[in-house]
Design a protein around this motif. Structure first.
Motif, mmCIF file in Angstrom:
data_model
loop_
_atom_site.group_PDB
_atom_site.id
_atom_site.type_symbol
_atom_site.label_atom_id
_atom_site.label_comp_id
_atom_site.label_asym_id
_atom_site.label_seq_id
_atom_site.Cartn_x
_atom_site.Cartn_y
_atom_site.Cartn_z
ATOM 1 N N UNK A 101 0.812 -1.222 0.000
ATOM 2 C CA UNK A 101 0.000 0.000 0.000
ATOM 3 C C UNK A 101 0.843 1.269 0.000
ATOM 4 N N UNK A 102 2.132 1.128 0.141
ATOM 5 C CA UNK A 102 2.965 2.324 0.263
ATOM 6 C C UNK A 102 3.002 3.116 -1.050
ATOM 7 N N UNK A 103 3.081 4.427 -0.909
ATOM 8 C CA UNK A 103 3.099 5.338 -2.052
ATOM 9 C C UNK A 103 4.453 6.046 -2.129
ATOM 10 N N UNK A 104 4.935 6.253 -3.346
ATOM 11 C CA UNK A 104 6.247 6.889 -3.529
ATOM 12 C C UNK A 104 6.360 8.235 -2.825
ATOM 13 N N UNK A 105 5.279 8.998 -2.825
ATOM 14 C CA UNK A 105 5.342 10.342 -2.244
ATOM 15 C C UNK A 105 5.612 10.299 -0.743
ATOM 16 N N UNK A 106 5.363 9.147 -0.127
ATOM 17 C CA UNK A 106 5.550 9.035 1.323
ATOM 18 C C UNK A 106 6.930 8.517 1.706
ATOM 19 N N UNK A 107 7.737 8.155 0.718
ATOM 20 C CA UNK A 107 9.087 7.675 1.020
ATOM 21 C C UNK A 107 9.854 8.796 1.733
ATOM 22 N N UNK A 108 10.348 8.540 2.938
ATOM 23 C CA UNK A 108 11.101 9.597 3.629
ATOM 24 C C UNK A 108 12.218 10.178 2.768
ATOM 25 N N UNK A 109 12.847 9.338 1.965
ATOM 26 C CA UNK A 109 13.926 9.822 1.100
ATOM 27 C C UNK A 109 13.417 10.897 0.141
ATOM 28 N N UNK A 110 12.247 10.699 -0.425
ATOM 29 C CA UNK A 110 11.678 11.702 -1.330
ATOM 30 C C UNK A 110 11.333 12.989 -0.597
ATOM 31 N N UNK A 111 11.153 12.865 0.712
ATOM 32 C CA UNK A 111 10.819 14.020 1.543
ATOM 33 C C UNK A 111 12.043 14.623 2.218
ATOM 34 N N UNK A 112 13.210 14.273 1.683
ATOM 35 C CA UNK A 112 14.469 14.843 2.189
ATOM 36 C C UNK A 112 14.736 14.468 3.645
ATOM 37 N N UNK A 113 14.352 13.257 3.989
ATOM 38 C CA UNK A 113 14.657 12.730 5.315
ATOM 39 C C UNK A 113 15.710 11.629 5.160
ATOM 40 N N UNK A 114 16.337 11.216 6.251
ATOM 41 C CA UNK A 114 17.494 10.306 6.123
ATOM 42 C C UNK A 114 17.173 8.962 5.470
ATOM 43 N N UNK A 115 18.206 8.435 4.820
ATOM 44 C CA UNK A 115 18.063 7.158 4.095
ATOM 45 C C UNK A 115 18.127 5.965 5.025
ATOM 46 N N UNK A 116 18.763 6.112 6.170
ATOM 47 C CA UNK A 116 18.890 4.984 7.099
ATOM 48 C C UNK A 116 19.982 4.017 6.688
ATOM 49 N N UNK A 117 19.947 2.839 7.281
ATOM 50 C CA UNK A 117 20.976 1.814 7.063
ATOM 51 C C UNK A 117 20.300 0.553 6.528
ATOM 52 N N UNK A 118 20.805 -0.064 5.472
ATOM 53 C CA UNK A 118 21.998 0.252 4.699
ATOM 54 C C UNK A 118 21.708 0.979 3.388
ATOM 55 N N UNK A 119 20.568 1.630 3.283
ATOM 56 C CA UNK A 119 20.176 2.254 2.021
ATOM 57 C C UNK A 119 21.208 3.283 1.576
#
Lengths: 276, 132
Positions: free
Chosen positions: A106-124
């Motif tokens: 159900x996840x949407x691309x617009x909600x990806x934290x990365x797209x929202x300029x939030x951290x990528x995390x580990x190991x992304x």
């Protein structure tokens, strides 16, 4: 007829070029493989960067005290940022718990934290270079993107706090296992996605990263992901990075003008549009 | 034939299934590779910003109606490592841009190739015309 033949050849070459680019997009984030015979060892393309100087060769360097020297600007990462399941150690598999499997769908691309300029995390990873800096008792990983951020890894022998403050990059302690730098991290917020397709994690996430500088120019990276809150069993990703000899980190303030967020639509998907 | 040559140029290391490898989101989540754009106009503004540089052009149709388009590039850090300068495209330049339109059909697209009247080219990631 001759023109049609030339056009046909040109089309075939174009398709081949597209295939190469497509395959490169499926490699681990910012994969440092060069293109063409001989690869980037002769210089050329490194990830998205062109006309890069040849990768330095020779044995992995050491600091004055004999510790492996990992310092420098690197490009690459521990796993595919498109889909973490593409980067698994042979024999491993990603088995999500039912709630996580349902969430990914159900996840949407617009909600990806990365797209929202939030951290990528580990190991992304990301297509941007990053730097390892080794100082007494504490090492840093400094990211150009995404986002312009940093991690601190305590190397003074301390243990994790009993109840660590939760953080996007967690609480990291490190040690040396021979020539391999091992980072143990707990205390994650459950915010970042492992990849564009939206693999989730929980606050129970525990990562173990293993970095080995195999020679002057290359770093092998293995990351074990243990999150009993979201996955039925741990799994390990395999990635690599390459030294970027011809560049320094540049500024990348993603929040500056993230104007295209308003145009993002559709299910969570990788660069080529693939969904989970 | 001219079209195929431009595909060849664009195909050298910058496209994934027709859309460039994006930095912090999927290109396919923003742009529709089936909606090709081919626009000629005058640059009205350049935004040399993160996470994507972008510029605007005024495009005049056959009836004389002017439409302003917003055209996206990679980040400045990627562009400058690949030979771009912040003034490689500047206000007043006449350019022809090919690429793909946003999925939401707004006047927003990705500038996969930019061609100037003297024939020199830039692309979404690079100022190196041969893509190497």
């Amino acid at each position: 007829m001759r023109e049609r033949l030339i056009a046909g050849i040109a089309l075939a070459v174009a398709v081949a070029a597209l295939l190469v680019a497509s395959l490169s997009a499926q490699a681990p984030a910012g994969d440092a493989k060069g293109k063409g015979k001989g690869g980037a060892a002769k210089g050329g393309n490194v990830g998205l960067y062109q006309r890069q100087p040849p990768t330095p060769t020779g044995p992995a360097p050491k600091l004055a005290d004999g510790t492996p020297d990992l310092s420098g600007v690197w490009l690459g990462g521990g796993a595919s940022d498109a889909d973490i399941s593409r980067s698994l150690k042979p024999g491993d598999s990603v088995v999500m718990l039912p709630w996580a499997e349902a969430l990914v769908k159900t996840r949407q691309s617009k909600d990806d934290p990365e797209s929202n300029c939030l951290p990528s995390g580990i190991p992304r990873g990301s297509p941007y270079p990053w730097r390892i800096a080794q100082t007494p008792g504490i090492y840093f990983i400094v990211f150009e993107g995404n986002i312009h951020s940093w991690r601190q890894i305590f190397m003074d022998g301390r243990k994790h706090p009993e109840d660590p403050e939760l953080a996007w990059y967690g609480n990291s302690i490190g040690r040396w296992d021979g020539q391999t730098w091992v980072i143990d991290t707990i205390g994650f917020k459950d915010k970042f996605w492992f990849d564009y397709v939206g693999h989730p994690h929980t606050e129970k996430l525990h990562t173990t990263e293993r970095y080995t500088r195999t020679d002057m120019g290359n770093l092998s990276i293995e990351v074990t992901i243990d999150d009993p809150g979201a996955y039925a069993k741990p799994f390990t990703t395999v990635g690599r990075a390459r030294i970027m000899a011809g560049t320094e980190l540049l500024e990348y303030i993603c929040q500056e003008d993230n104007f295209d967020l308003q145009h993002i639509s559709g299910p969570a998907q990788g660069p080529g549009g693939a969904t989970r | 034939m001219r079209v195929i040559v431009s595909v060849l140029t664009a195909g050298l290391g910058i496209l994934a299934l027709g859309l460039p490898v994006m930095a912090h989101h999927s290109g396919a989540a923003v742009f529709d590779n089936t909606k090709k754009i081919d626009l000629t106009g005058v640059v009205t503004k350049v935004e040399w910003v993160n996470p994507h540089a972008h510029f605007y052009i005024d495009v005049k149709d056959a009836a004389g109606k002017v439409t302003n388009w917003n055209l996206e590039l990679a980040s400045p850090s990627i562009l400058v490592r690949n030979g771009w300068k912040r003034n490689s495209v500047k206000e007043g330049d006449m350019v022809t841009v090919t690429g793909s339109r946003a999925r939401d059909n707004s006047n927003f697209g990705i500038a996969q190739t930019i061609v100037f009247p003297d024939g020199h080219k830039l692309n979404f990631l690079s100022a190196f015309e041969d893509g190497k």
